[in-house]
Write a protein that holds these residues in place. Sequence first.
Motif, mmCIF file in Angstrom:
data_model
loop_
_atom_site.group_PDB
_atom_site.id
_atom_site.type_symbol
_atom_site.label_atom_id
_atom_site.label_comp_id
_atom_site.label_asym_id
_atom_site.label_seq_id
_atom_site.Cartn_x
_atom_site.Cartn_y
_atom_site.Cartn_z
ATOM 1 N N UNK A 87 -14.515 4.649 0.198
ATOM 2 C CA UNK A 87 -13.842 4.132 1.399
ATOM 3 C C UNK A 87 -12.324 3.947 1.228
ATOM 4 N N UNK A 88 -11.690 4.768 0.402
ATOM 5 C CA UNK A 88 -10.259 4.624 0.144
ATOM 6 C C UNK A 88 -9.390 5.175 1.264
ATOM 7 N N UNK A 89 -8.146 4.738 1.286
ATOM 8 C CA UNK A 89 -7.186 5.219 2.274
ATOM 9 C C UNK A 89 -6.660 6.591 1.892
ATOM 10 N N UNK A 90 -6.341 7.403 2.884
ATOM 11 C CA UNK A 90 -5.764 8.712 2.667
ATOM 12 C C UNK A 90 -4.240 8.584 2.807
ATOM 13 N N UNK A 91 -3.504 9.063 1.789
ATOM 14 C CA UNK A 91 -2.049 8.955 1.806
ATOM 15 C C UNK A 91 -1.426 10.323 1.536
ATOM 16 N N UNK A 92 -0.120 10.453 1.845
ATOM 17 C CA UNK A 92 0.621 11.680 1.564
ATOM 18 C C UNK A 92 0.808 11.845 0.059
ATOM 19 N N UNK A 93 0.917 13.092 -0.388
ATOM 20 C CA UNK A 93 1.246 13.331 -1.790
ATOM 21 C C UNK A 93 2.753 13.318 -2.010
ATOM 22 N N UNK A 94 3.537 13.605 -0.967
ATOM 23 C CA UNK A 94 4.996 13.573 -1.053
ATOM 24 C C UNK A 94 5.511 12.596 -0.009
ATOM 25 N N UNK A 95 6.309 11.631 -0.444
ATOM 26 C CA UNK A 95 6.783 10.589 0.470
ATOM 27 C C UNK A 95 8.203 10.886 0.942
ATOM 28 N N UNK A 96 8.627 10.147 1.941
ATOM 29 C CA UNK A 96 9.987 10.275 2.461
ATOM 30 C C UNK A 96 11.015 9.897 1.388
ATOM 31 N N UNK A 97 10.693 8.921 0.584
ATOM 32 C CA UNK A 97 11.614 8.471 -0.460
ATOM 33 C C UNK A 97 11.952 9.546 -1.465
ATOM 34 N N UNK A 98 10.986 10.395 -1.806
ATOM 35 C CA UNK A 98 11.264 11.463 -2.761
ATOM 36 C C UNK A 98 12.166 12.535 -2.163
ATOM 37 N N UNK A 99 12.207 12.608 -0.841
ATOM 38 C CA UNK A 99 13.068 13.595 -0.186
ATOM 39 C C UNK A 99 14.496 13.081 -0.080
ATOM 40 N N UNK A 100 14.669 11.822 0.286
ATOM 41 C CA UNK A 100 16.007 11.289 0.559
ATOM 42 C C UNK A 100 16.664 10.613 -0.651
ATOM 43 N N UNK A 101 16.029 10.638 -1.812
ATOM 44 C CA UNK A 101 16.554 9.887 -2.952
ATOM 45 C C UNK A 101 17.928 10.369 -3.412
#
Length: 151
Positions: A87-101
Amino acid sequence: SNFNLGVINSSYKSLPTMQEKVGREMALVEKLRAVDSSDVARLIIDRHFIRDIRGNLRKFSQQEFRCSKCNEKYRRPPLSGRCLKCPGNIIFTISEGSIVKYLGPALQLAGKYNVSAYIKQSLELTKSYIESIFGKKRKSRKALQDGSSKS
């Protein structure tokens, strides 16, 4: 006398953030007369920051999704929004933070050192593209205590 007695870790490895690494590199470049600081800034922006940002943008458009508990990967998230194995949550593998860092440091370098108009425009276009995907961030937010209430 012995080559093995040299420095074990470079300062690049010991500094924790990219901001500090670039700051130290540019401080050294400013001291050296034989080096053009605007050209070094251009190379850092062009060869490192812009490539990383654009590569992460490309990966964001092709990314997978994963379960936060069991790490099961999905090409498309299940309609339920939950993992099919647990019953875990589904999340992105690449986040916005890794793009704008690197966007902030790249814009600071371009502003401080006189890089070419092409590099500045390329950064601005990349910034506007990121804002079109994620939405424009507010510059500052007011705290609830900042409101003018009479007591």
